[in-house]
Design an enzyme around this catalytic site. Structure first.
Site, PDB file in Angstrom:
ATOM      1  CB  THR A 198      -1.026  -0.039   1.439  1.00 45.52           C
ATOM      2  OG1 THR A 198      -1.665  -0.559   1.440  1.00 45.52           O
ATOM      3  CG2 THR A 198      -1.471   1.136   1.623  1.00 45.52           C
ATOM      4  NE  ARG A 226      -9.427  -7.870   1.617  1.00 50.89           N
ATOM      5  CZ  ARG A 226      -8.252  -6.339   2.025  1.00 50.89           C
ATOM      6  NH1 ARG A 226      -7.686  -5.754   1.222  1.00 50.89           N
ATOM      7  NH2 ARG A 226      -7.290  -6.655   3.482  1.00 50.89           N
ATOM      8  CB  ILE A 227     -13.448  -2.996   1.282  1.00 53.39           C
ATOM      9  CG1 ILE A 227     -14.237  -2.695   0.654  1.00 53.39           C
ATOM     10  CG2 ILE A 227     -12.894  -1.939   1.491  1.00 53.39           C
ATOM     11  CD1 ILE A 227     -16.043  -2.373   0.123  1.00 53.39           C
ATOM     12  N   GLY A 228     -10.584  -3.177   2.423  1.00 54.88           N
ATOM     13  CA  GLY A 228      -9.626  -3.342   3.707  1.00 54.88           C
ATOM     14  C   GLY A 228      -9.644  -2.803   3.925  1.00 54.88           C
ATOM     15  CG  ASP A 229      -6.716  -1.043   6.537  1.00 56.19           C
ATOM     16  OD1 ASP A 229      -6.111  -1.819   4.674  1.00 56.19           O
ATOM     17  OD2 ASP A 229      -5.141  -0.666   7.050  1.00 56.19           O
ATOM     18  CB  THR A 249       0.827  -0.077   4.939  1.00 52.59           C
ATOM     19  OG1 THR A 249       1.299  -1.981   4.099  1.00 52.59           O
ATOM     20  CG2 THR A 249       2.013  -0.257   6.165  1.00 52.59           C
ATOM     21  N   GLY A 250      -0.802  -3.112   5.833  1.00 51.77           N
ATOM     22  CA  GLY A 250      -0.951  -4.187   6.507  1.00 51.77           C
ATOM     23  C   GLY A 250      -2.080  -5.601   6.462  1.00 51.77           C
ATOM     24  N   GLY A 252      -5.280  -5.602   6.084  1.00 51.16           N
ATOM     25  CA  GLY A 252      -6.576  -4.654   6.039  1.00 51.16           C
ATOM     26  C   GLY A 252      -7.620  -5.160   7.581  1.00 51.16           C
TER      27      GLY A 252
HETATM   28  N1  ASP Z   1      -3.893  -3.024   4.032  1.00 51.97           N
HETATM   29  C1  ASP Z   1      -4.236  -3.364   2.729  1.00 51.97           C
HETATM   30  C2  ASP Z   1      -4.983  -4.111   2.518  1.00 51.97           C
HETATM   31  O1  ASP Z   1      -5.725  -4.936   3.654  1.00 51.97           O
HETATM   32  C3  ASP Z   1      -2.689  -3.811   2.351  1.00 51.97           C
HETATM   33  C4  ASP Z   1      -1.463  -3.605   2.639  1.00 51.97           C
HETATM   34  O2  ASP Z   1      -1.634  -2.643   3.252  1.00 51.97           O
HETATM   35  O3  ASP Z   1      -0.518  -4.373   2.551  1.00 51.97           O
HETATM   36  O4  ASP Z   1      -5.463  -3.551   1.221  1.00 51.97           O
END
Ligand code: ASP
Length: 329
Positions: A198, A226-229, A249-250, A252
């Site tokens: 991200t 699917r929707i992340g954070d 980031t990570g 989500g």
């Molecule tokens: N946080 C993002 C998601 O889950 C992905 C990422 O930051 O690596 O969509």
């Protein structure tokens, strides 16, 4: 008797401290080290092998340096943090090194669905888009949602129709293709590996205004819309002039469950923690090892870049001359 006297003196000291309005720890720390502006950026957290070849590593570092320098020079010139966040994220969205815009990961079906959000710390206004397939710069569309509608969050086809109405550039979905991400997608289909990444920016400008933004392709192989954070305000992005600007980031799902970006702000506001204490608490105590990380800038210019994964592409700069990019510890 002696105990009572000591207690009375202690009470008096406490009262005097309160009356003199002694700064809470976060403020006290920052006042020792005031800066006119500050910026932190990230290009995603996750499993980043330490043995990547020299050229690849340099490529990432150079990309981070360029984006950071763009933000630093804009802040030095007195530009607003909101403009800086948008401009730097646009640059990162066009850079195939990172999982946002060009270079975004593939969905299960082999396409790209992009998410972004932006927040203005002056008044908590914010905008977000999710599941857009043809918008070159999702961060710009998120800003249009914030500034041109009375809504906060637009999705999928509706967001793309809105992009047309706003004259925001659209491209074919294949514009975002890169061979590297296609290979990751093939690996995912064969071995269920989940690549993420991200980009995000948090900035404090010379006016004392904070802003934050995040943009992503999400997770390789995501399906069912699917929707992340990243586009979820409070989870992946947050900015409030009274406390902090944050981009995460990570994984989500974990950041949404724990409302991580807002939690940093809440720990500072309600518990008086410094930015670094708050960031370390959410990343190392609330989340689990490997979940990811965040970058943040406080209202007084303190910078935090904390992660519990193997690495996080990141960079920080401020008016004191600090300028650094890093990948691992
Ligand atoms: N946080 C993002 C998601 O889950 C992905 C990422 O930051 O690596 O969509």
């Amino acid at each position: 008797m002696r105990n009572m006297t000591l207690r009375a003196i202690a009470c008096l000291v406490l009262l005097l401290t309160a009356a003199c309005g002694e700064a809470p720890p976060a403020q006290a720390e920052a006042e020792e080290n005031p800066v006119d502006y500050a910026i932190a950026i990230h290009g995603g957290a996750g499993v980043i092998p330490r043995d990547i070849d020299e050229e690849t590593r340099r490529g990432y570092e150079e990309a981070l340096r360029q984006a950071l320098e763009l933000g630093r020079s804009m802040l030095e010139d007195g530009k607003a943090s909101l403009d800086v966040v948008e401009a730097v994220i646009r640059e990162l969205e066009d850079d195939p090194h990172f999982n946002s815009g060009k270079g975004a990961v593939y969905t299960w079906e082999g396409h790209h669905e992009l998410d972004a959000s932006i927040m203005d710390g002056r008044d908590l206004s914010c905008g977000a888009v999710t599941g857009v397939k043809t918008v070159r710069h999702p961060i710009t569309l998120a800003r249009k949602v914030m500034e041109e509608t009375r809504h906060v969050f637009l999705s999928h086809q509706g967001a793309e129709t809105f992009a047309d109405e706003m004259g925001v550039e659209r491209v074919e979905n294949s514009f975002f293709d890169t061979e590297r991400r296609r290979q990751q997608w093939r690996n995912m289909r064969e071995n269920a590996e989940k690549e993420t990444g991200t980009v995000g920016v948090a900035a404090l400008d010379k006016n004392g205004d904070l802003a934050a933004g995040t943009s992503t392709g999400g997770m390789t192989g995501k399906r069912w819309g699917r929707i992340g954070d990243s586009p979820v305000v409070g989870a992946g992005t947050y900015a409030d002039n009274r406390s902090v600007a944050v981009s995460c980031t990570g994984t989500g799902e974990e950041f949404i469950r724990n409302v991580i970006a807002y939690q940093v702000s809440a720990l500072m506001t309600f518990k008086g923690l410094s930015l670094n204490e708050a960031a370390r608490q959410v990343i190392h105590e609330t989340l689990k090892k490997g979940d990811g990380g965040l970058i943040a800038v406080s209202h007084s210019g303190e910078i935090a870049m904390v992660f519990n994964s193997d690495g996080m592409f990141r960079g920080a700069a401020d008016s004191s001359g600090r300028f650094e990019v890093a990948i691992w510890d």
